[in-house]
Write a protein that holds these residues in place. Structure first.
Motif, PDB file in Angstrom:
ATOM      1  N   PRO A  21      -0.775  17.307  -1.149  1.00  0.00           N
ATOM      2  CA  PRO A  21      -1.588  16.127  -0.844  1.00  0.00           C
ATOM      3  C   PRO A  21      -1.176  14.908  -1.661  1.00  0.00           C
ATOM      4  O   PRO A  21      -0.478  15.016  -2.674  1.00  0.00           O
ATOM      5  N   ILE A  22      -1.623  13.749  -1.204  1.00  0.00           N
ATOM      6  CA  ILE A  22      -1.737  12.582  -2.070  1.00  0.00           C
ATOM      7  C   ILE A  22      -3.141  12.634  -2.648  1.00  0.00           C
ATOM      8  O   ILE A  22      -4.122  12.611  -1.903  1.00  0.00           O
ATOM      9  N   ALA A  27       7.573  -0.369   6.853  1.00  0.00           N
ATOM     10  CA  ALA A  27       7.487   1.052   7.183  1.00  0.00           C
ATOM     11  C   ALA A  27       7.957   1.309   8.608  1.00  0.00           C
ATOM     12  O   ALA A  27       8.676   2.283   8.879  1.00  0.00           O
ATOM     13  N   PHE A  28       7.548   0.437   9.519  1.00  0.00           N
ATOM     14  CA  PHE A  28       7.931   0.580  10.920  1.00  0.00           C
ATOM     15  C   PHE A  28       9.446   0.479  11.079  1.00  0.00           C
ATOM     16  O   PHE A  28      10.073   1.291  11.772  1.00  0.00           O
ATOM     17  N   GLU A  53      -0.409   2.421  -5.727  1.00  0.00           N
ATOM     18  CA  GLU A  53      -1.448   1.637  -5.071  1.00  0.00           C
ATOM     19  C   GLU A  53      -1.180   1.570  -3.575  1.00  0.00           C
ATOM     20  O   GLU A  53      -0.040   1.463  -3.126  1.00  0.00           O
ATOM     21  N   TYR A  54      -2.266   1.662  -2.779  1.00  0.00           N
ATOM     22  CA  TYR A  54      -2.170   1.613  -1.327  1.00  0.00           C
ATOM     23  C   TYR A  54      -3.237   0.662  -0.786  1.00  0.00           C
ATOM     24  O   TYR A  54      -4.383   0.680  -1.247  1.00  0.00           O
ATOM     25  N   ILE A  55      -2.887  -0.145   0.206  1.00  0.00           N
ATOM     26  CA  ILE A  55      -3.896  -0.835   0.995  1.00  0.00           C
ATOM     27  C   ILE A  55      -4.480   0.180   1.968  1.00  0.00           C
ATOM     28  O   ILE A  55      -3.747   0.810   2.725  1.00  0.00           O
ATOM     29  N   GLU A  56      -5.797   0.344   1.936  1.00  0.00           N
ATOM     30  CA  GLU A  56      -6.445   1.341   2.797  1.00  0.00           C
ATOM     31  C   GLU A  56      -6.689   0.717   4.171  1.00  0.00           C
ATOM     32  O   GLU A  56      -7.745   0.144   4.450  1.00  0.00           O
ATOM     33  N   ALA A 106       4.746   4.578   5.947  1.00  0.00           N
ATOM     34  CA  ALA A 106       3.707   3.643   5.513  1.00  0.00           C
ATOM     35  C   ALA A 106       3.197   3.998   4.123  1.00  0.00           C
ATOM     36  O   ALA A 106       2.959   3.104   3.291  1.00  0.00           O
ATOM     37  N   HIS A 107       3.046   5.281   3.847  1.00  0.00           N
ATOM     38  CA  HIS A 107       2.657   5.676   2.492  1.00  0.00           C
ATOM     39  C   HIS A 107       3.685   5.204   1.479  1.00  0.00           C
ATOM     40  O   HIS A 107       3.326   4.714   0.393  1.00  0.00           O
TER      41      HIS A 107
END
Length: 459
Positions: free
Chosen positions: A32-33, A448-449, A50-53, A411-412
């Motif tokens: 997992p993350i 990411a794309f 850090e991630y934008i949710e 994307a992650h």
């Protein structure tokens, strides 16, 4: 347990947890993350990344992460009354205030509230209350629900039966309740060539009427639908759809159950999806953003007509034999009241409308013409990009989901959390997001794309 995850929280997760909506064998390999904390629209894992949710958790964290007012509201209530139930004439102040508030802010005919702990439980409850009401008025054969292919209404045995997604049925022996699934109202995917949105809506209303007549109107209890379909792929209905569907339901005494578990509390830039699409429900189901998912809570609102039938029947039998230990939980209701205060005070419904227009515009500007993108769609702060192998023919990739998963993983790496529903990429950020933060989210997603699609040759 994977040798790639020694002596870590990830390894302990793989050792002990069975994860929802996850390939268990793939999870053993990758682990997992582990999300450790959150602030605003961002979350941070236990390694400091850090991630934008971009999915507001699970379509649900309206006011963002780390909102101290919600933590304080929970703490105050925990000190005062940490738990009580709603059985046998008992109640608590936060539940009473929240019920009054919900009746005041939802469509006019809805007069009573029943609290549960999740959207799945709420849709189970809606099924049971509809059956109970029909039995009370002597319509004992009115048991069948009509739902849509591609719909998501929950994951328990009854609500999972209403859900119209094959992976939620396969090998669970669902559907198990009487339910008929009609065509998904997704114009891009299911309209005939050259068929307008209005004509498509008419065809779907005719299909609903034919389904009711074939089964016999005396057997059809209710039609259930999300105003805008969420977890099945973010699919707004075609023009005129809800007006035509409601007309058919009224004609044949079929109750209208509206599932706003995702749409509710501002997601579309209006208080509820019912407001956006002009829907007048008999039953309304709410959850997720009611507490910004800081506490588990859901609500079922019913019309006075349904309430009167239920009340009479409970008097005849001696009780309404339905309820949950943690239903109308005082801490959850206190958090919900504070959460709704924040949504109102900070103008988050209007923010969803204004910033949502920016999100929809930028998604289309950046991605609509890409040769691997079949459609960009959405309303307010909920949107999706559908990936296709052949843009002109709308041909899906084979196998479906492989590219979507690659985009999800990339994307992650780029620091943004989105959701891959097969090859449909969903966005549903917290209602607090700003236009600048939308641009940052889409910049990360664009990288990411490009990373995930590098080397692909579109048809």
């Amino acid at each position: 347990m994977s040798n790639a995850l020694p002596n870590s929280m990830q390894a302990r997760d793989v050792e002990y947890l069975l994860h929802a909506v996850t390939n268990a064998r793939r999870h053993e390999e990758r682990g997992p993350i582990v999300i450790e904390r959150g602030q605003g629209i961002r979350v941070f894992d236990d390694e400091g990344r850090e991630y934008i949710e971009g999915m507001a958790g699970l379509w649900s964290v309206a006011v963002g992460f780390g909102e101290k007012r919600l933590a304080d509201a929970a703490y105050r209530q925990l000190q005062k009354l940490p738990y009580y139930h709603s059985f046998s004439h008992k109640s608590n102040e936060p539940a009473i205030l929240l019920a009054e508030r919900l009746v005041g802010m939802t469509p006019e005919r809805l007069r009573k509230v029943f609290f549960t702990n999740s959207g799945s439980e709420a849709n189970d409850t809606a099924i049971k209350l509809v059956w109970y009401f029909n039995n009370a008025r002597g319509h004992h054969a009115k048991k069948t629900f009509i739902a849509r292919q591609g719909a998501y209404h929950g994951i328990t045995i009854a609500s999972g039966s209403l859900t119209g997604l094959p992976t939620n049925h396969r090998d669970f022996d669902l559907p198990i309740i009487p339910v008929k699934h009609v065509t998904c109202p997704h114009h891009y995917r299911y309209a005939d060539p050259g068929e307008s949105e209005e004509a498509f809506s008419t065809r779907l209303a005719d299909e609903l009427e034919a389904t009711i007549l074939e089964a016999g109107p005396e057997t059809i209890a209710a039609f259930i639908g999300e105003p805008l379909m969420g977890a099945g792929g973010v699919m707004p209905p075609p023009e005129g759809y809800w007006q035509k569907i409601q007309a058919v339901c009224h004609k044949y005494d079929v109750l209208l159950v509206i599932d706003e578990v995702i749409n509710g509390f501002g997601r579309l830039g209006t208080p509820f999806g019912c407001n956006y699409y002009g829907i007048d429900p008999d039953v309304l189901v709410l959850s997720k953003q009611i507490t910004s998912s800081y506490q588990p809570l859901a609500a079922v609102l019913i019309s006075d007509e349904i309430y009167q039938g239920i009340a009479d029947n409970s008097a005849k039998i001696g009780t309404l034999g339905h309820g949950f230990t943690a239903g109308a939980h005082p801490v959850a209701c206190a958090v919900a009241n504070e959460n709704l205060d924040i949504i109102e005070e900070r103008g988050l419904v209007e923010n969803a409308r204004v910033v949502g227009e920016h999100l929809q515009r930028e998604l289309r500007r950046r991605f609509a013409d890409h040769p691997l993108v079949g459609e960009v769609r959405g309303v307010g702060l909920i949107a999706a990009i559908e990936l296709v192998a052949d843009k002109a023919a709308k041909r899906r990739f084979d196998p479906v989901g492989k590219l979507g998963l690659a985009v999800f993983d990339a994307a992650h790496e780029q620091g943004v959390i989105i959701r891959a529903i097969g090859d449909q990429i969903a966005f549903c950020p917290p209602l607090i997001i700003t236009e600048k933060e939308v641009d940052e989210m889409l910049d990360r997603f664009a990288r990411a794309f490009d990373q995930a699609t590098a080397g692909l040759n579109p048809a």
